[in-house]
Design an enzyme around this catalytic site. Structure first.
Site, mmCIF file in Angstrom:
data_model
loop_
_atom_site.group_PDB
_atom_site.id
_atom_site.type_symbol
_atom_site.label_atom_id
_atom_site.label_comp_id
_atom_site.label_asym_id
_atom_site.label_seq_id
_atom_site.Cartn_x
_atom_site.Cartn_y
_atom_site.Cartn_z
ATOM 1 N N GLU A 118 0.820 -1.208 0.000
ATOM 2 C CA GLU A 118 0.000 0.000 0.000
ATOM 3 C C GLU A 118 0.859 1.266 0.000
ATOM 4 O O GLU A 118 0.445 2.317 -0.474
ATOM 5 C CB GLU A 118 -0.925 -0.025 1.229
ATOM 6 N N HIS A 123 7.556 -26.806 0.580
ATOM 7 C CA HIS A 123 6.803 -27.920 -0.003
ATOM 8 C C HIS A 123 5.615 -27.414 -0.804
ATOM 9 O O HIS A 123 4.671 -28.161 -1.064
ATOM 10 C CB HIS A 123 6.350 -28.854 1.120
ATOM 11 N N LYS A 159 -13.103 2.869 -1.551
ATOM 12 C CA LYS A 159 -13.930 3.237 -0.389
ATOM 13 C C LYS A 159 -15.069 4.158 -0.837
ATOM 14 O O LYS A 159 -16.222 3.982 -0.449
ATOM 15 C CB LYS A 159 -13.093 3.981 0.663
HETATM 16 O O1 PA5 Z 1 -2.814 2.003 6.027
HETATM 17 C C1 PA5 Z 1 -3.910 2.499 5.868
HETATM 18 O O2 PA5 Z 1 -4.089 3.722 5.880
HETATM 19 C C2 PA5 Z 1 -5.133 1.629 5.698
HETATM 20 O O3 PA5 Z 1 -4.830 0.284 5.570
HETATM 21 C C3 PA5 Z 1 -6.052 1.793 6.890
HETATM 22 O O4 PA5 Z 1 -5.402 1.331 8.039
HETATM 23 C C4 PA5 Z 1 -7.370 1.041 6.691
HETATM 24 O O5 PA5 Z 1 -7.979 1.437 5.498
HETATM 25 C C5 PA5 Z 1 -8.303 1.306 7.866
HETATM 26 O O6 PA5 Z 1 -8.484 2.685 8.030
HETATM 27 P P1 PA5 Z 1 -9.062 3.289 9.349
HETATM 28 O O7 PA5 Z 1 -8.135 2.992 10.474
HETATM 29 O O8 PA5 Z 1 -9.173 4.748 9.094
HETATM 30 O O9 PA5 Z 1 -10.406 2.644 9.566
#
Ligand code: PA5
Length: 446
Positions: free
Chosen positions: A280, A301, A415
């Site tokens: 990400e 394996h 989202k």
């Molecule tokens: O790293 C990130 O920003 C995302 O993976 C968030 O952690 C994830 O989308 C959850 O977001 P939030 O903590 O605002 O609910």
């Protein structure tokens, strides 16, 4: 201290498939630039570095209260709000729920079957719920919170609010508002700490405390590696070196897949956590390095054949643990069966670490680049080091790739489209896009 042996990344060990000192030195201006961007805090989200000196008194207090008053601890959160706590739980308290109270459940995905099953085995009257969402708006966490809040209200009435702790932004967002209105206990996610860099904030530290792990030990480990990860010399800074090696392997050798293989069951979820962080943070603007979670010896394996003879697009990195904290001797039974006899007298630790080394050598002989991160032992102190090391490495890799390692515009679009589909106010245009898409969908279907 954790250490990296990167010999098998170098041409001296794997021939022309490897890197040379020259290839590293050739990009020293880029490395220096990347280093400065991080050291000079080019992005405000580098504030995750400051988490190491946070005051943990409130987290410890909440942890003590939950341990005393609950049989079950249910965490609602997803992505960075779930993977870090899970990595801590699995690494430091394996088989936790069979051995200790409170049992810990992490509900991240909104699979109705999972929730139904979960609710059939936990008594909500004896459950404490930690809702974690930095933004306070993530649909999955919001939905599971609404369901659990409603159920808790029905069971406990006005006392329901005493069975929740909300971990969110200190000021903004819907969860913060609900927490204020309902007088729910809260812990802060510092505004400039991104979700996937938040494991060493209350996001991960409360789960640590609830499971009996001293959260200060995680922070102590991270603090002890901090100055090393901020050294400006790439040959003395393991985080900068890790980023540089993988960056160069992609750039010069077209190896863009990074396989993480810990040789310890309880680090399986550290792999999952790392994969989110790496994917990400770096996958944007048509650039990125693709993480691939794995586990030794299990995947020898299952996946190893592909790594050794498949497409030459991968770098494998092992995590090897020196001291498992325990060991088990293989007994001398069936002495006259030669196929088994050779194992007698050895230990499981010897076997797992020999398999790691054998895999390393097999890859090296095949000219497949690999390197090994050695961890003295797995406890809160060294896990803290690993978390901080990988976070710093990811920030350096973002700077080398010239992408912002702290945003996630692609995720945001998904989202927003979900909000449109589910009828959230302000997302009417997204709803129209979805309707249009649905009209034309499925033409090529069998
Ligand atoms: O790293 C990130 O920003 C995302 O993976 C968030 O952690 C994830 O989308 C959850 O977001 P939030 O903590 O605002 O609910």
């Amino acid at each position: 201290m954790i250490s990296i042996d990167y010999s098998n990344m170098m041409e001296e060990y794997i021939g022309s498939k490897g890197l040379s000192n020259l290839s590293i030195n050739n990009i020293s201006p880029q490395i220096e630039k990347a280093y400065k961007m991080i050291a000079n805090r080019e992005w405000k989200q580098l504030e995750f570095i400051d988490l190491l000196s946070q005051d943990t008194a409130e987290i410890k207090k909440a942890g003590r209260y939950i341990k005393k008053s609950a049989d079950n601890f249910l965490l609602l959160g997803i992505g960075g709000s779930a993977l870090g706590p899970r990595a801590i739980l699995e690494a430091l308290s394996p088989f936790h729920n069979l051995k200790k109270r409170p049992r810990v459940f992490i509900y991240d995905n909104v699979d109705p079957r999972t929730l139904k099953n979960l609710l059939s085995i936990i008594d909500l009257k004896k459950t404490f719920i930690n809702v974690i969402s930095k933004s306070g708006s993530t649909a999955e966490t919001a939905a599971s919170f609404l369901i659990l809040w409603d159920k808790m209200k029905r069971i406990l009435g006005k006392d329901a609010s005493k069975r929740f702790v909300i971990t969110t932004d200190p000021e903004k967002g819907s969860l913060r508002k609900i927490a204020n209105d309902e007088k729910i206990l809260t812990l802060p996610v510092p505004p400039n700490v991104g979700g996937r860099y938040s494991v060493l904030s209350p996001v991960g530290l409360l789960t640590a405390e609830v499971t009996g792990i001293d959260c200060n030990e995680l922070l102590r480990g991270a603090s002890d590696i901090k100055s090393i990860c901020l050294n400006n010399d790439v040959y003395k800074n393991p985080a900068l070196l890790f980023a540089t090696l993988l960056f160069l392997m992609d750039k010069e050798k077209n190896r863009h897949i990074n396989v993480m293989v810990p040789y310890m069951d309880s680090l399986k979820f550290l792999s999952e956590w790392f994969c989110q962080l790496w994917a990400e943070s770096l996958g944007k603007e048509n650039k990125g390095l693709t993480p691939y979670p794995s586990l030794g010896t299990t995947d020898q394996h299952s996946q190893l054949q592909l790594w050794i003879e498949g497409p030459p697009d991968k770098v494998i990195f092992f995590i090897r643990v020196d001291d498992f904290g325990t060991d088990i001797k293989i007994p001398a039974v069936f002495k006259n069966i030669e196929g088994y006899n050779y194992l007698s007298g050895h230990t499981l630790k010897e076997l797992i670490n020999s398999e790691q080394e054998a895999t390393e050598l097999a890859l090296t002989k095949a000219g497949r680049p690999n390197f090994t991160i050695t961890v003295p032992q797995i406890n809160a102190y060294y896990l803290g080091q690993l978390f901080f090391f990988f976070e710093m490495a990811t920030a350096f890799a973002g700077a080398l790739l010239e992408v912002n390692p702290f945003d996630q515009p692609g995720v945001e679009e998904g989202k927003n489209l979900t909000y449109g589909m589910m009828g959230k106010k302000g997302f009417e245009e997204k709803k129209k896009e979805v309707d249009e898409y649905r009209k034309n969908k499925g033409k090529w279907r069998i």
